[in-house]
Design an enzyme around this catalytic site. Structure first.
Site, PDB file in Angstrom:
ATOM      1  NE  ARG A 141       7.623  49.906 -27.909  1.00 34.36           N
ATOM      2  CZ  ARG A 141       8.090  51.058 -27.426  1.00 34.36           C
ATOM      3  NH1 ARG A 141       7.838  51.377 -26.158  1.00 34.36           N
ATOM      4  NH2 ARG A 141       8.788  51.870 -28.185  1.00 34.36           N
ATOM      5  CE  LYS A 165      10.738  48.209 -28.704  1.00 36.50           C
ATOM      6  NZ  LYS A 165      11.021  48.352 -30.155  1.00 36.50           N
ATOM      7  CG  HIS A 240       2.767  45.870 -32.298  1.00 38.56           C
ATOM      8  ND1 HIS A 240       3.205  46.451 -31.123  1.00 38.56           N
ATOM      9  CD2 HIS A 240       3.421  46.524 -33.299  1.00 38.56           C
ATOM     10  CE1 HIS A 240       4.095  47.405 -31.392  1.00 38.56           C
ATOM     11  NE2 HIS A 240       4.235  47.464 -32.708  1.00 38.56           N
ATOM     12  NE  ARG A 243       4.216  51.260 -30.175  1.00 37.93           N
ATOM     13  CZ  ARG A 243       4.604  52.145 -29.264  1.00 37.93           C
ATOM     14  NH1 ARG A 243       3.825  52.397 -28.217  1.00 37.93           N
ATOM     15  NH2 ARG A 243       5.754  52.787 -29.380  1.00 37.93           N
ATOM     16  CG  HIS A 274       8.675  55.964 -30.939  1.00 38.10           C
ATOM     17  ND1 HIS A 274       7.730  56.341 -31.858  1.00 38.10           N
ATOM     18  CD2 HIS A 274       8.524  54.619 -30.779  1.00 38.10           C
ATOM     19  CE1 HIS A 274       7.042  55.288 -32.248  1.00 38.10           C
ATOM     20  NE2 HIS A 274       7.509  54.241 -31.609  1.00 38.10           N
ATOM     21  CE1 TYR A 283       2.991  53.189 -35.082  1.00 40.37           C
ATOM     22  CE2 TYR A 283       4.741  54.697 -34.491  1.00 40.37           C
ATOM     23  CZ  TYR A 283       4.060  53.524 -34.288  1.00 40.37           C
ATOM     24  OH  TYR A 283       4.454  52.669 -33.304  1.00 40.37           O
TER      25      TYR A 283
END
Length: 316
Positions: A141, A165, A240, A243, A274, A283
Site C-alpha cells: 500500500r 493496517k 494505489h 497494488r 489482508h 482482485y
C-alpha cells in the site's frame, strides 16, 4: 462547550481504544467547525445531511461515509445533549459501488518511472522513481511504503518489514533487482540529503518523510507525462492501482503456470497484508484476462468431470 471541543473529546476517546481516525477525524472536525461557525448549538439531521452531501458531484458512497462519521459522533453527543439528533441509517440509500481498478501494463509502469525521472528537483525525482518501482514490484500500500524507515529494509535478507493496517507487521520478500534499486536510491538520497530530520526511507528535499497527499499530486502529473489516460466511463488511474496490478499479475502467472490458485491464494493474501483470503477475492474481478484464465480453468474442470461421468456410464 463548543461542538469542536466535544468532537475532539470524542476522537480522543476513540483513539485511546486503538482507532486511528485520521481522515475521519479531519472530516468530523470540519463538520464541527461548520456548526460552531454558523451558530448551531447541536447536531441535527438536517445539518448532517447537508454537510454529508457536499461538495456537489461526490459519489453516493462518499455521502454515506460522511454521514456515518457524523452518526457515530452524534450517538456520543446525545449522551450529554438531549437535543442532539442522531441521523438514522438508510437516509442516503443506494448500493455502494466499488470502482474497477486500473491495470497498468509493463510498458505503462516503465513510462511512469521514466516520467518521474523528468521531475526537475533531483531528490523528488529519485524518490518518485523508487516509490513507483517498489509499489509495482511488491504490491505494498502507498501508506505502508511511505511509513518505511531505513531500518525496515534489510538488503541482506532481501526483505522489508512492513507495518500495515491495524499496526499489523509482516515481512515482505523482495526480488534482488528491487533490493538493488532501493540501495541505489538510498545512496543517492544520502548524497542529496546528508542531514535528514526524519528516519523515513523516502524523503523530501527538506529531509522530511514524504507525505501521502504530495505523492498523489505528483502522480497525477506523471500520468499525463506518461501519456496514460482515463478509460471512458472509468475513474482516473491511481497510484494505489499499482497494488491491484501486482496482485492481478501474480494470479495471472499462477493460472498460466497451471498451479492450484485456490491453495496459493492464502499466500498472496498474507503477502498483501489482508486479514483473510476473502479480502483478496476482489482482485479476481480486476481484468478480462484474469477472468478468461479462470473461466478456462473452470471449463477444463467441467470437461474432466463430464468425461469421467461418461466413462462410468459405459462401464459394464
Amino acid at each position: 462547550m463548543s461542538i469542536r471541543t466535544r468532537a475532539e473529546q470524542y476522537l480522543a476517546m476513540r483513539r485511546s481504544l486503538g482507532f486511528k481516525l485520521r481522515s475521519e477525524g479531519r472530516s468530523l472536525l470540519e463538520f464541527a467547525d461548520r456548526l460552531d461557525n454558523t451558530g448551531q448549538p447541536t447536531v441535527t439531521i438536517a445539518t448532517a445531511l447537508g454537510w454529508a452531501s457536499e461538495p456537489d458531484g461526490i459519489t453516493a458512497a462518499r455521502k454515506r461515509q460522511r454521514l456515518a462519521i457524523v452518526r457515530g459522533f452524534a450517538r456520543h453527543l446525545a449522551a450529554f445533549d438531549p437535543d442532539c439528533q442522531v441521523p438514522p441509517p438508510g437516509l442516503l440509500p443506494g448500493r455502494a459501488h466499488r470502482p474497477t481498478p486500473y491495470h497498468y501494463s509493463v510498458e505503462e509502469v516503465a513510462a511512469l518511472v521514466h516520467a518521474a525521472g523528468t521531475i526537475a528537483a533531483p531528490l523528488p525525482a529519485a524518490t518518485m522513481q523508487a516509490l513507483i518501482s517498489l509499489l509495482a514490484a511488491s504490491g505494498l500500500r502507498v501508506g505502508e511504503a511511505l511509513a518505511l524507515n531505513r531500518e525496515n529494509i534489510d538488503p541482506h535478507a532481501a526483505a522489508v518489514t512492513v507495518t500495515g493496517k491495524n499496526d499489523q507487521t509482516r515481512l515482505v520478500p523482495l526480488h534482488l533487482t528491487t533490493v538493488t534499486m532501493l540501495a541505489g536510491y538510498a545512496a543517492r538520497r544520502d548524497r542529496l540529503c546528508p542531514t535528514p530530520v526524519s528516519p523515513g526511507f523516502f524523503l523530501t528535499t527538506t529531509g522530511r518523510r514524504v507525505q501521502h497527499r504530495g505523492v498523489h499530486q505528483i502522480f497525477t502529473r506523471l500520468l499525463a507525462t506518461a501519456d496514460i489516460h482515463t478509460p471512458p466511463g472509468r475513474r482516473r488511474p491511481r497510484i494505489h492501482d499499482l497494488r491491484h496490478t501486482f496482485a492481478v499479475n501474480v494470479l495471472i502467472n499462477w493460472y498460466s503456470a497451471g498451479v492450484d490458485v485456490s491453495a496459493r491464494l492464502p499466500v498472496l493474501s498474507a503477502f498483501l497484508g489482508h486479514n483473510s483470503p476473502e479480502a483478496t477475492y476482489w482482485y479476481l474481478q480486476a481484468t478480462p484476462q484474469l477472468l478468461a484464465l479462470a473461466a478456462q480453468r473452470l471449463d477444463a474442470a467441467a470437461q474432466q468431470v463430464t468425461s469421467v461421468a461418461r466413462s462410468e456410464a459405459v462401464r459394464p
